[in-house]
Design a protein around this motif. Structure first.
Motif, PDB file in Angstrom:
ATOM      1  N   HIS A 104       0.821  -1.219   0.000  1.00 37.80           N
ATOM      2  CA  HIS A 104       0.000   0.000   0.000  1.00 37.80           C
ATOM      3  C   HIS A 104       0.849   1.261   0.000  1.00 37.80           C
ATOM      4  N   ARG A 120      -7.072  -3.399   5.942  1.00 37.67           N
ATOM      5  CA  ARG A 120      -8.407  -2.955   5.534  1.00 37.67           C
ATOM      6  C   ARG A 120      -8.435  -1.442   5.367  1.00 37.67           C
ATOM      7  N   ARG A 135      -6.849  -0.324   2.263  1.00 39.11           N
ATOM      8  CA  ARG A 135      -7.641  -0.609   1.070  1.00 39.11           C
ATOM      9  C   ARG A 135      -8.911   0.226   0.998  1.00 39.11           C
ATOM     10  N   ASP A 136      -9.602   0.338   2.143  1.00 44.08           N
ATOM     11  CA  ASP A 136     -10.930   0.956   2.112  1.00 44.08           C
ATOM     12  C   ASP A 136     -10.924   2.389   2.604  1.00 44.08           C
ATOM     13  N   GLY A 137      -9.847   2.815   3.218  1.00 41.35           N
ATOM     14  CA  GLY A 137      -9.798   4.156   3.759  1.00 41.35           C
ATOM     15  C   GLY A 137     -10.229   4.201   5.205  1.00 41.35           C
ATOM     16  N   THR A 146     -11.972   2.065   8.724  1.00 40.49           N
ATOM     17  CA  THR A 146     -12.355   0.787   9.334  1.00 40.49           C
ATOM     18  C   THR A 146     -13.301   1.042  10.479  1.00 40.49           C
ATOM     19  N   THR A 171      -8.721   6.380  -1.226  1.00 37.17           N
ATOM     20  CA  THR A 171      -7.533   5.828  -1.866  1.00 37.17           C
ATOM     21  C   THR A 171      -7.933   5.237  -3.203  1.00 37.17           C
ATOM     22  N   SER A 172      -8.117   6.106  -4.157  1.00 35.48           N
ATOM     23  CA  SER A 172      -8.442   5.568  -5.468  1.00 35.48           C
ATOM     24  C   SER A 172      -7.210   5.690  -6.343  1.00 35.48           C
ATOM     25  N   LYS A 202     -11.110   1.007  -4.304  1.00 32.27           N
ATOM     26  CA  LYS A 202     -12.192   0.195  -3.790  1.00 32.27           C
ATOM     27  C   LYS A 202     -12.389  -1.060  -4.626  1.00 32.27           C
ATOM     28  N   SER A 203     -11.979  -1.005  -5.895  1.00 33.34           N
ATOM     29  CA  SER A 203     -12.210  -2.161  -6.748  1.00 33.34           C
ATOM     30  C   SER A 203     -11.528  -3.396  -6.186  1.00 33.34           C
ATOM     31  N   ALA A 245     -10.772  -3.915  -3.096  1.00 38.07           N
ATOM     32  CA  ALA A 245     -11.371  -4.330  -1.839  1.00 38.07           C
ATOM     33  C   ALA A 245     -12.562  -5.250  -2.083  1.00 38.07           C
ATOM     34  N   ALA A 246     -13.208  -5.076  -3.253  1.00 34.85           N
ATOM     35  CA  ALA A 246     -14.367  -5.897  -3.545  1.00 34.85           C
ATOM     36  C   ALA A 246     -13.973  -7.327  -3.929  1.00 34.85           C
TER      37      ALA A 246
END
Ligand SMILES: [Cu+2]
Lengths: 715, 212
Positions: free
Chosen positions: A562, A666, A669-671, A673, A689-690, A702-703, A705-706
């Protein structure tokens, strides 16, 4: 055994008296007031915002290689600024002090600086730029990037790593201290012997130079041991020698040079120190000393040192050019061989630094030819970079622009280097500004690579990109300044102007000196744009957040984790399957895969011991400069005691629990928690965080993270 | 490579991550790093011996005594014997380490340490004897490097003795933990290296000085 000094000396303060503080010099007084105000502002702000705990826990006691690297770069940046101010004073002095009718100010006969003051500035500029600006910047970047590129969690010796930083910082602080207490050496940065012996330089200036230099040498030597051990022993599984990233190779060859050459400098300086303190006769003009011994020992270090600095710069170019050409590096194996060939040849060429000191023609011919040999591996590198760009999709983003500038400066510096390598032509312009202009091309090449590397890796370390507009202005004014300063300097060198002048006798040189002054003005503007560049980037950092793969076309392991990098670097150590592992995973559709459940991670624990060792070393050096024997003995005893006590410490490791790893992963990845937002190295929450270029396969955002967590088979 | 050449690889066919990765072995990393450190020390000695070569010319005597007039091979012989016996004793300490005997390691190390102290005693007597005759480093360029090499080597012996004291305390307190073991191995390398360097000192300072 101690040399009897002339002049006052007291047991308590040694040679230190109130008269040693140069408050009557308006330039130094102004500098002191500026530094004092800046220092008070920083101290008050840290107290007011209650940040002492944060500074202590997260920075002063850290053993994290990334934070140590950032602090190395900060030291380098501060000293780069100091060295630049010195350059500004040299150029303005020379532009004013031309011809017998040129006016004098502030007590100087010509120009505004006395010869004694100019001598100190020349010496400080040289020493600072090489030892306290370029070296910390390069070591800092190697410190941050090499463990990431080889898939390690930290360096082989985290505690030693911090010690190297604090020793270098102590040396830099000592140079700065010499501004306000006493004075600095005034005979050139590499120390003319026997001029630097006690009878000819009885002041404290040479002692400041000696101990500051020695501290940095110690720090760099320890750092080189650490980096080599890290590269050899800490590579991720699957990373064979021929899968190692080229910057890591460059760092390895550079640090092998440092490992072998810096101890020789240590001896050169230690023997000079013994001459000055103990009355021995290693380099003295009489009593059986040999002054060429110093020159040989010094340049046996001094020439390899050039390649210790330039090889990492080449490594940076070799990372940036493939990324922004969207192609793999051309000629990987020849690049590796060339790095080691340069390192090897660098050892056999030191005598070209004194071609004119009455060596036999056969000796000069040998060193002339061996110096030119460096051109072959360097040429290989240049062609490799050009072939990398050929048929690539070259993107002119800031890191690439800096890398191309570095390439151009390498051509100019390399060609003029060849001109110097002829002993015959060197006779013509020895000790002249042609040589000065040549090595400034090489050093500016290093600076350009460092700026490129900072632009390139900044998003990895801090999680956001530097903005481009002000950065481009900074770039172009650096180009302008370089042309305007150094083209006239080449011309003046061929015209016969010598180095280190405080007064220029020939008025026909005046136009060139004034053109150089214009160049300095461009540099000043460039510094302004640099500050604006940093300020705007920091202010707008939320807009420039990036995912793991900040540039979209990166190739090595460091871009898999990251941005900003977590304390443990990689939640799982990657298995390396290919030379450009990250590019390979992206090409084969493996970039989005994660390893599954997290595990506890062992990490070294923070410690204040390296900081205190640095402080006591600084105290020791200061005491030796002023010959305060009780303080020197006390500091030495404290250093020895602290090293022994630390070796008894059993509590040096800590464990990051799996839940914490999970939370950090997490958050990255997602910004956000359930435990709150993630934070970056500046302590700010990470909100979005794109990946800027996620369409080309970035795994941030986010992609990813999915994607379902996926665990590979254990094998 | 452009994106069009992309071909998919079955993720199950490759290892991408190392689960349960223990990291590199502590002892081998630390001993490797110490080898590198010893290389830097070897470079320091190399530079000092090169300086000895340069400063051994007759002009570097500056009217002071030549090496043959001041060197007493009896001292050097005694130093050689004690230092090599000390290295042998340290070797027995490493043998005891393999069988995990704390008493054996500490005992052999005490012998090694005492022999180191004897070495220092002989070196101090030799140097003190010369000093008392007014043969000091300030006399000439040659004597400067002569004493520097002897004293630099003696300082290493002193460091080794202090290190052995520290290790005896750590073995007594912790037993053979990974930290203690790698330090014992590094100390062995350090101690053996001093003996190797002594061979050079004996050859280039003493033997060559005698015949020069
Ligand atoms: Cu050179």
């Amino acid at each position: 055994m101690l040399v009897h000094l002339q002049g006052p000396w007291t047991p308590l303060l040694g040679r230190l008296t109130l008269q040693q503080i140069p408050y009557q010099n308006p330039i130094l007084l102004g500098t002191f007031i500026f530094v004092a105000i800046l220092g008070v502002i920083i101290l008050v702000a840290t107290t007011r915002y209650g940040k002492w705990g944060y500074v202590w826990r997260e920075w002063l006691t850290t053993v994290d290689h990334k934070k140590i690297g950032i602090m190395y770069c900060l030291v380098g940046l501060v000293m780069l600024f100091r060295g630049f101010i010195d350059a500004l004073m040299i150029r303005t002095q020379q532009a004013i002090a031309v011809g017998p009718k040129s006016p004098g100010f502030l007590g100087a006969v010509h120009g505004y600086l006395t010869p004694f003051h100019v001598g100190q500035i020349f010496t400080a500029h040289g020493l600072i730029m090489i030892v306290f600006a370029a070296t910390p910047l390069l070591v800092g970047i190697m410190n941050i990037i090499v463990p990431l590129q080889i898939g390690a969690r930290d360096m082989a010796y985290p505690y030693l790593n911090a010690l190297g930083l604090w020793l270098t910082t102590a040396g830099a602080a000592l140079v700065m201290l010499s501004l306000f207490i006493g004075n600095f050496a005034h005979g050139g940065w590499y120390g003319f012997v026997p001029y630097f012996e006690l009878p000819y330089s009885p002041g404290v200036g040479v002692d400041y130079w000696l101990w500051a230099f020695q501290l940095s040498v110690l720090g760099t030597t320890l750092g080189s041991i650490n980096l080599i051990a890290t590269i050899v022993k800490m590579r991720a599984p699957g990373m064979t020698w021929m899968r190692m990233p080229i910057f890591t190779w460059a760092s390895l060859s550079a640090n092998l040079i440092a490992l072998t050459s810096f101890p020789v400098l240590m001896v050169a300086l230690a023997l000079l120190g013994m001459d000055r303190y103990l009355g021995t006769h290693f380099y003295t003009a009489g009593m059986g000393g040999n002054l060429m011994l110093y020159n040989d020992l010094f340049w046996v270090w001094g020439h390899p040192e050039v390649y210790f600095l330039i090889l990492p710069a080449f490594g940076m170019m070799s990372e940036i050019i493939p990324t922004f050409s969207e192609k793999t590096l051309f000629g990987y194996a020849t690049m590796v061989i060339a790095s080691f060939a340069i390192g090897g040849v660098s050892w056999g060429v030191w005598l070209h630094h004194f071609f004119t000191m009455a060596a036999a023609p056969s000796v000069n011919s040998f060193y002339s030819v061996s110096t030119m040999l460096v051109g072959i591996p360097t040429g290989v590198k240049v062609f490799n970079w050009i072939f990398t760009m050929y048929r690539g999709r070259v993107r002119y983003e800031l890191p690439m622009m800096w890398a191309l500038l570095a390439l151009f400066l390498l051509l100019v510096g390399g060609m003029t280097g060849m001109m110097n390598a002829f002993a015959s032509s060197d006779y013509m312009w020895h000790n002249g500004v042609f040589v000065v202009a040549h090595f400034h091309m090489m050093v500016l090449l290093i600076a350009a690579s460092v700026f490129g590397a900072v632009e390139y890796w900044f998003p990895k370390v801090f999680g956001f990109k530097l903005e481009q507009k002000w950065g481009k202005w900074f770039f172009w004014f650096m180009v302008l300044g370089t042309g305007w300063v150094f083209v006239p300097m080449f011309i003046l060198g061929i015209a016969g102007m010598t180095r280190r002048l405080d007064y220029i006798p020939y008025t026909q040189w005046a136009p060139y000196l004034h053109v150089m002054l214009v160049g300095m003005a461009f540099y000043v503007v460039a510094v302004g744009f640099f500050v604006a560049h940093l300020y705007v980037s920091l202010r707008d950092r939320e807009k420039n957040r990036v995912g793991a793969d900040a540039w979209g076309t990166t190739r090595n392991l460091e871009w898999m984790t990251h941005s900003p990098v977590p304390a443990y670097n990689f939640a799982f150590i990657p298995h390396v399957n290919a030379r450009d592992e990250w590019a390979w995973r992206k090409e084969h559709g493996l970039a989005e895969l994660h390893a599954g459940d997290y595990e506890d991670i062992h990490m070294p624990k923070n410690t204040g011991v390296p900081l205190f060792l640095g402080i006591f070393s600084m105290g020791l050096a200061f005491a030796l400069v002023w010959r305060i024997w009780w303080l020197a003995l006390l500091c030495l005893a404290l250093i020895v005691a602290l090293i022994i006590i630390r070796s008894f410490d059993r509590d040096t490791d800590t464990t990051i629990p799996a839940q914490e790893v999970d939370r950090v992963e997490r958050a990255a990845r997602d910004g956000v928690t359930e435990n709150g937002p993630a934070s970056d190295l500046l302590g700010d929450p990470v909100v979005a965080t794109s990946s800027i270029r996620s369409e080309s396969g970035g795994m941030g955002g986010k992609s990813s993270a999915a994607q379902p967590a996926w665990a590979p088979m254990d094998r | 490579m452009s994106a069009t050449t992309t071909q998919k690889i079955d993720p199950k066919g490759v290892t991408l991550w190392e689960r349960h990765y223990p990291g590199p072995d502590l002892i081998s990393t630390r001993t490797f790093g110490f080898w590198l450190y010893m290389l830097t020390d070897a470079m320091v000695y190399a530079a000092l011996f090169a300086s000895l070569g340069v400063l051994s010319h007759v002009v570097n005597l500056a009217g002071g005594p030549p090496p043959a007039a001041i060197i007493d091979p009896v001292y050097a012989y005694g130093e050689t014997i004690t230092l090599f016996l000390s290295v042998l004793a340290y070797g027995y300490s490493m043998v005891a380490l393999k069988s995990g005997s704390r008493g054996g390691v500490i005992g052999a190390m005490l012998v090694s340490m005492l022999l180191g102290v004897v070495f220092l005693g002989i070196a101090a007597t030799d140097i003190g004897h010369l000093f008392s005759r007014g043969i000091i480093p300030e006399t000439s360029g040659f004597l400067s490097i002569f004493f520097t090499i002897l004293i630099y080597h003696a300082l290493h012996i002193l460091v080794g003795i202090v290190w052995m004291l520290v290790m005896i305390a750590q073995i007594a307190r912790d037993g053979f933990t990974a930290n203690v073991v790698y330090r014992l191995i590094n100390l062995r390398l350090f101690w053996h290296f001093q003996a190797v360097i002594w061979v050079f000192v004996f050859t280039f300072v003493y033997l060559q000085g005698m015949v020069a």
